[in-house]
Scaffold this motif. Structure first.
Motif, PDB file in Angstrom:
ATOM      1  N   SER A   1     -44.736  19.331  -8.742  1.00 51.63           N
ATOM      2  CA  SER A   1     -45.448  18.773 -10.753  1.00 51.63           C
ATOM      3  C   SER A   1     -45.658  19.229 -11.439  1.00 51.63           C
ATOM      4  O   SER A   1     -45.582  19.492 -12.804  1.00 51.63           O
ATOM      5  CB  SER A   1     -46.801  18.667  -9.610  1.00 51.63           C
ATOM      6  OG  SER A   1     -47.545  19.163  -9.281  1.00 51.63           O
ATOM      7  N   GLY A   2     -45.432  21.103 -10.789  1.00 53.86           N
ATOM      8  CA  GLY A   2     -46.166  22.146 -11.865  1.00 53.86           C
ATOM      9  C   GLY A   2     -45.119  22.379 -12.254  1.00 53.86           C
ATOM     10  O   GLY A   2     -44.693  22.703 -13.162  1.00 53.86           O
ATOM     11  N   SER A   3     -43.603  22.280 -11.618  1.00 54.44           N
ATOM     12  CA  SER A   3     -42.209  23.273 -12.826  1.00 54.44           C
ATOM     13  C   SER A   3     -41.789  22.353 -13.454  1.00 54.44           C
ATOM     14  O   SER A   3     -41.439  22.052 -14.419  1.00 54.44           O
ATOM     15  CB  SER A   3     -41.477  23.320 -11.112  1.00 54.44           C
ATOM     16  OG  SER A   3     -40.202  23.059 -11.546  1.00 54.44           O
ATOM     17  N   ALA A   4     -42.212  20.441 -12.683  1.00 58.62           N
ATOM     18  CA  ALA A   4     -42.029  19.663 -13.904  1.00 58.62           C
ATOM     19  C   ALA A   4     -42.615  19.484 -14.991  1.00 58.62           C
ATOM     20  O   ALA A   4     -41.907  19.206 -15.968  1.00 58.62           O
ATOM     21  CB  ALA A   4     -41.798  18.330 -12.825  1.00 58.62           C
ATOM     22  N   GLY A   5     -43.526  20.396 -14.554  1.00 58.49           N
ATOM     23  CA  GLY A   5     -44.594  19.767 -15.526  1.00 58.49           C
ATOM     24  C   GLY A   5     -43.659  20.676 -17.645  1.00 58.49           C
ATOM     25  O   GLY A   5     -43.717  20.813 -18.098  1.00 58.49           O
ATOM     26  N   ALA A   6     -43.753  22.018 -16.216  1.00 60.76           N
ATOM     27  CA  ALA A   6     -42.989  23.049 -16.901  1.00 60.76           C
ATOM     28  C   ALA A   6     -41.871  22.406 -17.873  1.00 60.76           C
ATOM     29  O   ALA A   6     -41.389  22.910 -19.046  1.00 60.76           O
ATOM     30  CB  ALA A   6     -42.895  24.666 -15.761  1.00 60.76           C
ATOM     31  N   THR A   7     -40.868  22.160 -16.738  1.00 66.60           N
ATOM     32  CA  THR A   7     -39.378  21.789 -17.340  1.00 66.60           C
ATOM     33  C   THR A   7     -39.341  20.353 -18.380  1.00 66.60           C
ATOM     34  O   THR A   7     -39.054  20.875 -19.170  1.00 66.60           O
ATOM     35  CB  THR A   7     -38.871  20.940 -15.963  1.00 66.60           C
ATOM     36  OG1 THR A   7     -38.630  22.046 -15.198  1.00 66.60           O
ATOM     37  CG2 THR A   7     -37.723  20.035 -16.795  1.00 66.60           C
ATOM     38  N   MET A   8     -40.942  19.681 -18.256  1.00 70.01           N
ATOM     39  CA  MET A   8     -40.697  18.247 -19.293  1.00 70.01           C
ATOM     40  C   MET A   8     -41.599  19.345 -20.835  1.00 70.01           C
ATOM     41  O   MET A   8     -41.003  18.873 -21.778  1.00 70.01           O
ATOM     42  CB  MET A   8     -41.870  17.306 -18.690  1.00 70.01           C
ATOM     43  CG  MET A   8     -41.530  16.704 -17.813  1.00 70.01           C
ATOM     44  SD  MET A   8     -39.489  16.215 -18.273  1.00 70.01           S
ATOM     45  CE  MET A   8     -39.631  15.306 -19.984  1.00 70.01           C
TER      46      MET A   8
END
Length: 163
Positions: free
Chosen positions: A86-93
């Motif tokens: 979720s942290g990685s996905a948030g940064a990606t978004m």
């Protein structure tokens, strides 16, 4: 003596006329060179702008690919986030939305709605706001519309640079 005066007057008239024609010729040549330089500068500016837009589109596509990867790698359960998805996905978004804003700033307004719709579809896919729909099925229409609009935007920018 009268002939000498007329010869002098004609000589002066010829010198004045020759000087005037030379000045006019130089002015016309200078103005023509200035117009050519203006066209060259417009073309160079157009080419630089197109290159900047192309780079922004490439960056958005790279960010979109990362977001798509995040959507496919999303864990089924929302339990413990051991791998930090979720942290990685948030940064990606976040990176995707910044790239989307760059396109809005740099590119043709005709591209704005399709880039925003594609980014929104990616966001929905990453956070699973798409129900049981497959990620690729959800994204395909938006991705195709974006690519078509991006191609058209670059084509129109290229035509303007050649003017």
């Amino acid at each position: 003596m009268a002939v000498d005066v007329w010869t002098s007057v004609l000589s002066l008239t010829g010198v004045a006329l020759g000087g005037g024609l030379t000045a006019l010729s130089q002015r016309v040549t200078q103005r023509s060179a200035e117009r050519a330089e203006e066209r060259r500068l417009r073309a160079a500016t157009g080419e630089a702008r197109r290159a900047e837009q192309l780079q922004a589109i490439k960056e958005f596509i790279a960010c979109a690919q990362e977001a798509e990867r995040a959507a496919y790698n999303r864990p089924d359960a929302w339990g413990d986030d051991d791998d930090g998805w979720s942290g990685s996905a948030g940064a990606t978004m976040t990176t995707l939305w910044v790239a989307e804003r760059h396109l809005v700033l740099l590119c043709d307004p005709d591209l704005h709605s399709s880039v925003h719709a594609y980014a929104r579809a990616l966001n929905q896919a990453v956070w699973r706001e798409i129900g049981d729909t497959e990620v690729n099925e959800h994204l395909e229409e938006h991705k195709a519309a974006f690519m078509t609009a991006a191609r058209a935007s670059l084509s129109s920018t290229g035509a303007e640079a050649g003017d």
